[in-house]
Enzyme design. Sequence first.
Site, PDB file in Angstrom:
ATOM      1  N   LYS A  34       0.960  -1.039   0.271  1.00 20.94           N
ATOM      2  CA  LYS A  34      -0.298  -0.046   0.256  1.00 20.94           C
ATOM      3  C   LYS A  34       0.654   1.350   0.046  1.00 20.94           C
ATOM      4  CE  LYS A  34      -0.687  -0.208   4.964  1.00 20.94           C
ATOM      5  NZ  LYS A  34      -1.328  -0.830   6.245  1.00 20.94           N
ATOM      6  N   TYR A 253      15.822  30.311   8.974  1.00 22.57           N
ATOM      7  CA  TYR A 253      14.217  30.440   9.278  1.00 22.57           C
ATOM      8  C   TYR A 253      14.202  30.473  10.820  1.00 22.57           C
ATOM      9  CZ  TYR A 253      12.376  30.336   4.571  1.00 22.57           C
ATOM     10  OH  TYR A 253      11.695  30.480   3.551  1.00 22.57           O
TER      11      TYR A 253
END
Length: 365
Positions: A34, A253
């Site tokens: 999956k 940042y």
Amino acid sequence: MRATTATIHLPALTHNLQRVRQLAPRSKVMAVVKADGYGHGLERVAGALADADAFGVATLVDGERLRRAGMSHRIVLFPGFDEAGDLPLVRELGIDCVLHHESQLRLLERAPAGPPIALWIKLDTGMNRLGFAPAEARRIHERVHALACVSEIRWMTHFSSADENDREQTEGQMARFAAAIEGLPGERSLCNSAALQAFPASHGDWVRPGGMLYGLSTFRRKSGRDLGLEPAMTLTTRLISVRECAAGERIGYGGSFTCPRAMRVGIAAIGYGDGYPRHAPSGTPVKVAGQAGSVVGRVSMDLLAIDLSAAPAADVGSEVLLWGPELPVEQVAEAAGTIGYELVCGVTRRVQFAEAGHEVLSAAA
Ligand SMILES: *Cc1c(COP(=O)(O)O)cnc(C)c1O
């Protein structure tokens, strides 16, 4: 071209499947593919795992992709169908469906005549996610058995805590499952990777490994290699800038990292836009030109700053290893507060994929 690359080691997948066979020699293997083969690429993973007895998928589209890739294996759709409109494709592709809810049974009872469907009745033995209550097993079996559109019936359940060595919960689930279907016909399937490795008594007729096929660990503080598995993905990029920062300068940042001393900082062409976890804090390990480095400051969308103090040979163009056989994804995941599964599933489409099929694997186990 951007150097950011996920290299998939096909022999590792094959090795890990062999490991599954060693551990569960009497069970058939449903390879769980999956989420695009846990982020490794559905078709390539299925090709490398073609020796499996079946594939487990989470969407009908993935089942269709496998058939289109020529896979004639049994394919099991874990959530089953959820509307009448799914049934024609399920039948055309010959895909087994998990039956976990009354609403699905009603759809089947009203289904038009057509090719029969193989079902895996799922019992909820303690996960409280999908499945019928164990006390309903006999009644559901009777109703399913009466349907002309059902060709085969199997049984499954799913463990909630096999990865935490919670013996009481896992053994309780095993006992509830066995009791609920005692005497009823049909093959049984219980195990995910963790139970396959830690609870041999739960192997049953079919094991359903996912993570361990990709070399991922389900156990805390253990890497795939510690468990005799080979990691199937290496994520790499290159340094595109190197700068000298003075003591006291802040990086990235928010300036969340302040250089404690003068240091060389490399900027790598990878960020959360590629699936590298934004939650990885300063100190998360990386390797640069084969030497130890660590993340400094916040992970940006496209870029990552790395302390090069321990990697004097590193320069613009040096290879940066984010995870792979030489740097377990579990270490990165632990630093970022997640699990290796989430990291490999999260590699984005911007990353180029390559296959390493022929290199000699350094043999663990
Ligand atoms: C994902 C999944 C598995 C595989 O779990 P792993 O921990 O990856 O081995 C098995 N069974 C079901 C129903 C699943 O959804």
